[in-house]
Design a protein around this motif. Sequence first.
Motif, mmCIF file in Angstrom:
data_model
loop_
_atom_site.group_PDB
_atom_site.id
_atom_site.type_symbol
_atom_site.label_atom_id
_atom_site.label_comp_id
_atom_site.label_asym_id
_atom_site.label_seq_id
_atom_site.Cartn_x
_atom_site.Cartn_y
_atom_site.Cartn_z
ATOM 1 N N GLN A 342 0.830 -1.197 0.000
ATOM 2 C CA GLN A 342 0.000 0.000 0.000
ATOM 3 C C GLN A 342 0.861 1.242 0.000
ATOM 4 O OE1 GLN A 342 -2.216 -0.672 3.508
ATOM 5 N NE2 GLN A 342 -3.516 -2.217 2.575
ATOM 6 N N ALA A 343 0.400 2.244 -0.718
ATOM 7 C CA ALA A 343 1.027 3.558 -0.630
ATOM 8 C C ALA A 343 0.084 4.436 0.166
ATOM 9 C CB ALA A 343 1.257 4.127 -2.017
ATOM 10 N N PRO A 344 0.634 5.397 0.906
ATOM 11 C CA PRO A 344 -0.257 6.223 1.734
ATOM 12 C C PRO A 344 -1.303 6.954 0.904
ATOM 13 C CG PRO A 344 2.007 7.021 1.788
ATOM 14 C CD PRO A 344 2.035 5.716 1.127
ATOM 15 N N GLU A 345 -0.967 7.180 -0.354
ATOM 16 C CA GLU A 345 -1.888 7.919 -1.215
ATOM 17 C C GLU A 345 -3.217 7.190 -1.401
ATOM 18 O OE1 GLU A 345 -1.060 10.554 -5.177
ATOM 19 O OE2 GLU A 345 -0.017 8.702 -4.850
ATOM 20 N N ASP A 346 -3.186 5.864 -1.356
ATOM 21 C CA ASP A 346 -4.420 5.102 -1.559
ATOM 22 C C ASP A 346 -5.529 5.590 -0.656
ATOM 23 O OD1 ASP A 346 -2.642 3.732 -3.005
ATOM 24 O OD2 ASP A 346 -2.731 1.881 -1.845
ATOM 25 N N ALA A 347 -5.141 5.961 0.574
ATOM 26 C CA ALA A 347 -6.151 6.379 1.539
ATOM 27 C C ALA A 347 -6.582 7.813 1.295
ATOM 28 C CB ALA A 347 -5.602 6.241 2.950
ATOM 29 N N ALA A 355 -8.877 1.867 -4.750
ATOM 30 C CA ALA A 355 -9.036 0.439 -5.059
ATOM 31 C C ALA A 355 -8.493 0.131 -6.455
ATOM 32 C CB ALA A 355 -10.508 0.054 -4.961
ATOM 33 N N PHE A 356 -8.731 1.039 -7.384
ATOM 34 C CA PHE A 356 -8.252 0.847 -8.758
ATOM 35 C C PHE A 356 -6.727 0.760 -8.786
ATOM 36 C CE2 PHE A 356 -6.740 3.019 -12.628
ATOM 37 C CZ PHE A 356 -7.137 2.080 -13.559
ATOM 38 N N ILE A 357 -6.093 1.729 -8.108
ATOM 39 C CA ILE A 357 -4.629 1.747 -8.103
ATOM 40 C C ILE A 357 -4.079 0.470 -7.483
ATOM 41 C CG2 ILE A 357 -2.661 2.826 -6.992
ATOM 42 C CD1 ILE A 357 -3.861 5.462 -7.463
ATOM 43 N N ARG A 358 -4.741 0.021 -6.413
ATOM 44 C CA ARG A 358 -4.233 -1.196 -5.754
ATOM 45 C C ARG A 358 -4.370 -2.401 -6.658
ATOM 46 N NH1 ARG A 358 -6.149 -0.759 0.434
ATOM 47 N NH2 ARG A 358 -4.940 1.080 0.911
ATOM 48 N N THR A 359 -5.477 -2.503 -7.360
ATOM 49 C CA THR A 359 -5.642 -3.630 -8.276
ATOM 50 C C THR A 359 -4.504 -3.646 -9.288
ATOM 51 O OG1 THR A 359 -7.969 -3.136 -8.085
ATOM 52 C CG2 THR A 359 -7.337 -4.788 -9.696
ATOM 53 N N ILE A 360 -4.229 -2.456 -9.851
ATOM 54 C CA ILE A 360 -3.128 -2.350 -10.817
ATOM 55 C C ILE A 360 -1.834 -2.820 -10.179
ATOM 56 C CG2 ILE A 360 -1.747 -0.706 -12.146
ATOM 57 C CD1 ILE A 360 -4.318 -0.654 -13.366
ATOM 58 N N ARG A 361 -1.632 -2.394 -8.930
ATOM 59 C CA ARG A 361 -0.365 -2.696 -8.268
ATOM 60 C C ARG A 361 -0.202 -4.196 -8.029
ATOM 61 N NH1 ARG A 361 -0.591 0.752 -3.557
ATOM 62 N NH2 ARG A 361 -0.531 2.591 -4.876
ATOM 63 N N TYR A 362 -1.302 -4.855 -7.596
ATOM 64 C CA TYR A 362 -1.189 -6.298 -7.365
ATOM 65 C C TYR A 362 -0.947 -7.042 -8.672
ATOM 66 C CZ TYR A 362 -2.238 -6.257 -2.455
ATOM 67 O OH TYR A 362 -2.153 -6.067 -1.116
ATOM 68 N N LEU A 363 -1.644 -6.609 -9.730
ATOM 69 C CA LEU A 363 -1.388 -7.236 -11.031
ATOM 70 C C LEU A 363 0.073 -7.035 -11.418
ATOM 71 C CD1 LEU A 363 -4.551 -6.302 -13.095
ATOM 72 C CD2 LEU A 363 -3.865 -8.542 -12.249
ATOM 73 N N ALA A 364 0.564 -5.826 -11.151
ATOM 74 C CA ALA A 364 1.950 -5.524 -11.510
ATOM 75 C C ALA A 364 2.906 -6.402 -10.731
ATOM 76 C CB ALA A 364 2.247 -4.052 -11.228
ATOM 77 N N MET A 365 2.606 -6.631 -9.440
ATOM 78 C CA MET A 365 3.502 -7.491 -8.672
ATOM 79 C C MET A 365 3.470 -8.905 -9.222
ATOM 80 S SD MET A 365 3.768 -8.390 -4.641
ATOM 81 C CE MET A 365 2.423 -9.510 -4.586
ATOM 82 N N GLY A 366 2.273 -9.374 -9.569
ATOM 83 C CA GLY A 366 2.165 -10.699 -10.166
ATOM 84 C C GLY A 366 2.998 -10.808 -11.427
#
Lengths: 572, 363
Positions: A342-347, A355-366
């Motif tokens: 998580q980045a603090p910006e998400d909040a 939520a959108f940014i986090r989805t992108i981030r998890y896909l990116a980690m995958g």
Amino acid sequence: MWWDNWKHLFAINQVTLDHEFKLGEEGNTEGIGDAPVGGKPVSVGQALRPTPGYSHHTHAVQNHFTMPKFISPDMRTNRVTLQHLFYLPENMDIVLREFRLGGPHVATVLAVFVDGLVDKAIINSHLLEPLMLLANLDESQPEMKLVDWIKGALLPGNQIMELDTWDGVMQNVLAGSTVILIEGVDKGISVETKGWEHRQVSVSQTEAVVRGPHDAFTENFRSNTGLIRARLRTPKLITKIVQVGKLARTDVAIMYIKDLTNPKLVNEVLRRIENLDVDYLPDTGMLEQLIEDPPLGVVPRFLATERPDRVTYGLTEGQVAILVGHTPYVLMAPIMLWSLMQAPEDAYLRWPFGAFIRTIRYLAMGMGLLLPSFYIAVTNFHPEMLPTDLMLAIAASRERVPFPVVFEVLMMEFSLELIREAGIRIPSVIGPTIGIVGALILGQAAVAAGIISPLLIIVVAVTALGSFTIPDYNLGFTVRVLRFGYIISAAFLGFYGICLGLMVLLAHLVSLNSLGVPMLAPIAPKGRSSPDIIWRAPAFQMVRRPEALGSKNVIRLGSPRRLGTRDPHDKN
Amino acid sequence: MISVKQLNYLTVIVIFSTGILYLPSIAISQAGNGGWISPFMSMSVGMIVLFIVFFFYHRFAPKTLTEYLPLLVGKWGAKILGLLYVFFFWTVGLKVIREITGIVRITLLPNTPLIVICFMIALTVIYGVYCGIEALARLVELLALILPAMIIALMAGLMGFIHWDAFLPLMEFGWQGVIRGAFMPSSWFGEVIVLAYLLPIVTMNKSSLPRFLLSLVVTAFLLSSLVILIIGVLGVSEAARIQLTVYELMRYVQFGAFLQHIDALFLLPWLMFMFLKALLFFHVTVIGFSQSMGLVHSQFTIIPFVLLSMVFSHWIFPDEFTLNQFLKIIWPNYALFFELVIPIVLLLLYWTRRHKIQSMSLT
């Protein structure tokens, strides 16, 4: 002779370069000073490591000087003691300033401080000036004792402490205070005069955000605690400070919120830090490795952040913050794996965007973890999975490449890591070169030379981008390193290898604890918490603290009755 | 400690993962297009076992099966029976490892030597068992969501291929066929006997039994829906003939024109579920062995058990045909003996000696 001058030059060289020199042999140990001088040679590590029971006092015994425990009223004795305590005159940082006290009392005063640690303006105006000059203005013969008079009327410093022991003197002087010793008084007075050079609070370098505060911690211990306290204005915010290190002590602060953070957690953190047996603690990175358990784990168990807003938010969730002196990174624990993503910006963003940014981030980690290995598995073992046209295109582009896919991928990943590492180490003056060189090598030349297929460049580039999106630097390293493991297992066993690798990784992750909290906590094991993993609820619904942290109050806003919940400690 | 929910997920995954391997072809070959009812029939066996396990659990609360056997059959009988159960769980683990190896060999790596595939899974299982039962429970919780996703994806990808007239006339071979098709799969439902070892480390309350029964129903429902898919897509005669019917089903899945032949993506979670099952049974093997032998540290038995099973699986089932025949003919009798017959005998023993046992367990 004409060459006598030259001989002379060579002779100088022979004097400066002592080829016989060996560290640790008898006769040469004087340079080290404290090393036990014995008959047999000692290694460097042995020479520098203190013998059991080593301290300033036992060392002094070796020099036939008994180090007194308490300050003596006799100035001559004190001077000798100080010389032994600080290794004077060998040690040139320590300043001893002797002067006469003005006013009705006639006494010699000795001020001790470390040059470079203190603010000299403060010493001049708040210590020397009152004691030497302003003391004369006080005509009245004071009834009180000399020490109390000096403390109460003459020293305008804001933090003043009375000291009895030499140990206290040493601690205070080394921490940047000035200690004054007065003739005829068996006490020292420590005046806070800290003032060493440090970086000013500046913009966060490694955790940049667009929306949200931009300030970051610095190397100054006290301004770091101040940054946190300035945000959390509650007396319940507790700062405990312990000192770590046998050779030289480093301040370690533990911050938590009273009546919210689980006291068991605080005690455990304190226990682990107090039981540390190290010479010197340079950074939070080392503290993290020393106190995390189990020691062999691929994922960081602590969140290292340089953002005060992140620390304060974590504190209000029931985490503990650990600050180490002179380090701009603060450790948060216990954490879940998700907080590393998580980045603090998400909040701070509106919730659908977070939520959108986090989805992108998890896909990116995958992708950062698995894309190269999937590429290998598909091209080597299951070409039928791709649409026929694409498969033919890949085959056509690989026609000119003489190497197997694995070798190609490993080569490209290696050069990518090379560029990454070089980009960090390269002096910033010639920094732009790396981009040009990297782009040329990775992009054009490798393809033109026929050692890489063009599709692979896309794969490697996307992989690199994916691993760059991981907010936590340590977790980024995890992904970087594990990627190679997956590449190799995919090369040998295709999807089966990836599957086995994933099982090992998941089994490892679920068995990890961060200070007793399971790393995958709100999912496995399932616990109650407001949604904050991928999906983030609107801010007004983020009512519940993560249950796994064991905070004393799991409800964040409003009264617990509103949601019909009970205190988690009731059932225990 | 593990939670009831984790154990429910585990029950579903344990039965489902290897159930889909042979249940469809057996149920369909015996029951024709009524094969989708068979899972509900075999579920009843699982329920009986579950009742017995819970009956003993409520009598001897913190004890596992091995620990309360001495009260029922005496010291030496308990030792022998306990070791027999260890052997049984070990063979289940062995069977699962061999099944994984077989699937991987047929579908993913046709040219790789069997022993390599087997060795890699054995190493992974060893690591997994070392991580402990708690880690296993969390893994199950983490991966459980994939199961419905996998079934929904299968259904979505196959909707267009289903011929609904294949189900008419309803139950072409009658109830007799349905029951015959349910006999062999009931050995998988009977595997809930492992709960006799797991319930004591679960945070339980009184309402747990219905949740376990529900998890059995869910499993039967999932299996049944797969059988429906298979009958609808492949047809009865085709489905009864081929091995690995579910894999054939996965090969049919396609989304649009570009996502075809994605069977490997369906195999990944399936292999993971089977891996979880292997983990569970080796774990119970280790627990049972250390309890019946009175070992304090059981960790060192993990490597021998797993590696031995690797060697034996290779030795007993050199090819897929042997494995198939063994599983269809011998396995149900062997497994149901441990899963159903012995527990019922134990129940009768308890009934005849209940006064004595109650006084013994009090002291």
